[in-house]
Design a protein around this motif. Structure first.
Motif, PDB file in Angstrom:
ATOM      1  N   GLY A  21       0.836  -1.087   0.318  1.00  0.00           N
ATOM      2  CA  GLY A  21      -0.002  -0.122   0.070  1.00  0.00           C
ATOM      3  C   GLY A  21       0.772   1.363  -0.254  1.00  0.00           C
ATOM      4  N   PRO A  22       0.141   2.460  -0.021  1.00  0.00           N
ATOM      5  CA  PRO A  22       0.645   3.842  -0.295  1.00  0.00           C
ATOM      6  C   PRO A  22       0.944   4.150   1.321  1.00  0.00           C
ATOM      7  N   CYS A  39      -8.407   3.922   0.263  1.00  0.00           N
ATOM      8  CA  CYS A  39      -7.308   3.386  -0.041  1.00  0.00           C
ATOM      9  C   CYS A  39      -7.785   1.604   0.338  1.00  0.00           C
ATOM     10  N   PRO A  46      -2.502   1.082   3.894  1.00  0.00           N
ATOM     11  CA  PRO A  46      -1.315   2.090   3.748  1.00  0.00           C
ATOM     12  C   PRO A  46      -0.725   2.230   5.393  1.00  0.00           C
ATOM     13  N   ILE A 122      -3.654   4.150  -5.994  1.00  0.00           N
ATOM     14  CA  ILE A 122      -3.735   2.992  -5.502  1.00  0.00           C
ATOM     15  C   ILE A 122      -3.830   1.526  -5.524  1.00  0.00           C
TER      16      ILE A 122
END
Length: 369
Positions: A21-22, A39, A46, A122
């Protein structure tokens, strides 16, 4: 730098394998709630910080960095990198551009208008988008040409070679490819379950939801009354399948409606199956003309036996198409639950050998081998 205020089509970043994830950097609780929600919609978990992470390498290694406008000053001294998005809400704040330049952001995104773009971005990094699947469509030049048999054989052969493989039944009136594979009672979703799909469908979720038969996934029709899904749903599902990589094989109907046109736009190669009969060649010419309006790479696969004066090269010449080869007969093909293997399941059988050679050429041509 790019401003994002609505749904934007973009090229996914190159990647190989799942990236995770970011990284989210913000102290704005409302903004954080929105970003966490997006997300979750993209299927990503994230990492959240109030400033540049203290752990060495976290900033640099994250596949995507979402910086809240409130945190722009706190990340100003961070290492410049790609994939930084400055996220805010005030459309009238001209200073956001200056702050974006100061942190090296590639995009400025304003919520809520840019939500769909951000979900797509994402999801791209969460799925580890890399080389899209080599997607092959098979269509009969006339009824009973054997297109479904060849489509199944290509998919079974691809799976046996260790490739992630999805077999898609695009013909609602064909009786169901799951039946041909002996899996009509197998658990998993069929086309009607995706009729309301819009926007983006998660590739991993799609794959896991479908029946698994003979080491491949199958998207077929159920035995209900629905005989079509909206074109936008077809587009979303096929795009998700392609993002997973490997191969996608589509069994196409001979009629071209809006849904089939959507499939054709996502094909890399089309295979037109034509029996070696003059009437079949004439019928195939009409099919090729319609398909060729959308699909540029259409090849002909010819099935014998041959009458005097007609062979596979002559059929290809008459149709003005490149020859994919001669599809061999394989006696004894039947349903697996009747004690016989599905098309292409016998590794040394003539049909499996044809399919293996087809994939070897196609993968090399696509640069995927």
């Amino acid at each position: 730098m790019e401003s994002v205020s609505g749904t934007v089509t973009h090229d996914p970043p190159p990647a190989g394998g799942r990236q995770g994830g970011p990284l989210i950097v913000t102290e704005d609780t409302e903004l954080l709630d929105d970003l966490l929600r997006l997300c979750a919609a993209a299927g990503a978990t994230p990492e959240v910080h109030h400033g540049v992470p203290e752990r060495r390498g976290s900033w640099e290694a994250a596949p995507l960095v979402l910086v809240g406008d409130d945190a722009a000053r706190r990340v100003r001294g961070a290492v410049r990198r790609r994939g930084v998005v400055l996220v805010g809400r005030d459309q009238d704040d001209s200073g956001v551009w200056r702050r974006a330049v100061e942190i090296g952001a590639e995009h400025v995104l304003m919520l809520p208008d840019g939500e769909q773009w951000l979900v797509d971005r994402i999801a791209d990094v969460a799925e580890g988008v890399g080389r899209p699947a080599l997607t092959v469509g098979v269509i009969g030049g006339r009824g009973g040409a054997g297109a479904s048999t060849l489509a199944c054989a290509l998919a079974v052969t691809s799976a046996r070679q260790g490739l992630r493989t999805l077999l898609v039944d695009a013909d609602p009136l064909g009786g169901g490819l799951d039946v041909l594979l002996g899996g009509e009672t197998a658990e998993g979703l069929r086309w009607p379950a995706f009729a309301s799909s819009r926007g983006r469908v998660g590739g991993g979720a799609l794959e896991e939801s479908l029946p698994e038969l003979h080491s491949l996934r199958v998207l077929s029709w159920d035995r209900g009354d629905r005989i079509a899904v909206p074109p936008q749903a077809v587009r979303a599902v096929l795009a998700a399948a392609r993002r997973r990589g490997g191969t996608v094989v589509v069994d196409l109907p001979r009629r071209i409606d809006d849904g089939v046109a959507e499939v054709l736009t996502q094909l890399d190669v089309g295979v037109l199956v034509v029996p070696a009969e003059l009437r079949a060649v004439a019928a195939a010419g009409r099919v090729a003309s319609a398909v060729g309006m959308v699909l540029r790479d259409l090849r002909v696969a010819v099935r014998g036996p041959y009458p005097p004066g007609l062979d596979d090269r002559e059929v290809a010449r008459l149709l003005g198409l490149p020859l994919a080869g001669e599809v061999p007969d394989e006696p004894g093909l039947s349903r697996p639950d009747a004690g016989m293997a599905p098309p292409g399941a016998v590794p040394r059988g003539p049909l499996a050998r044809f399919c293996k050679e087809f994939w070897e050429r196609a993968l090399v041509e696509a640069g995927a081998a």
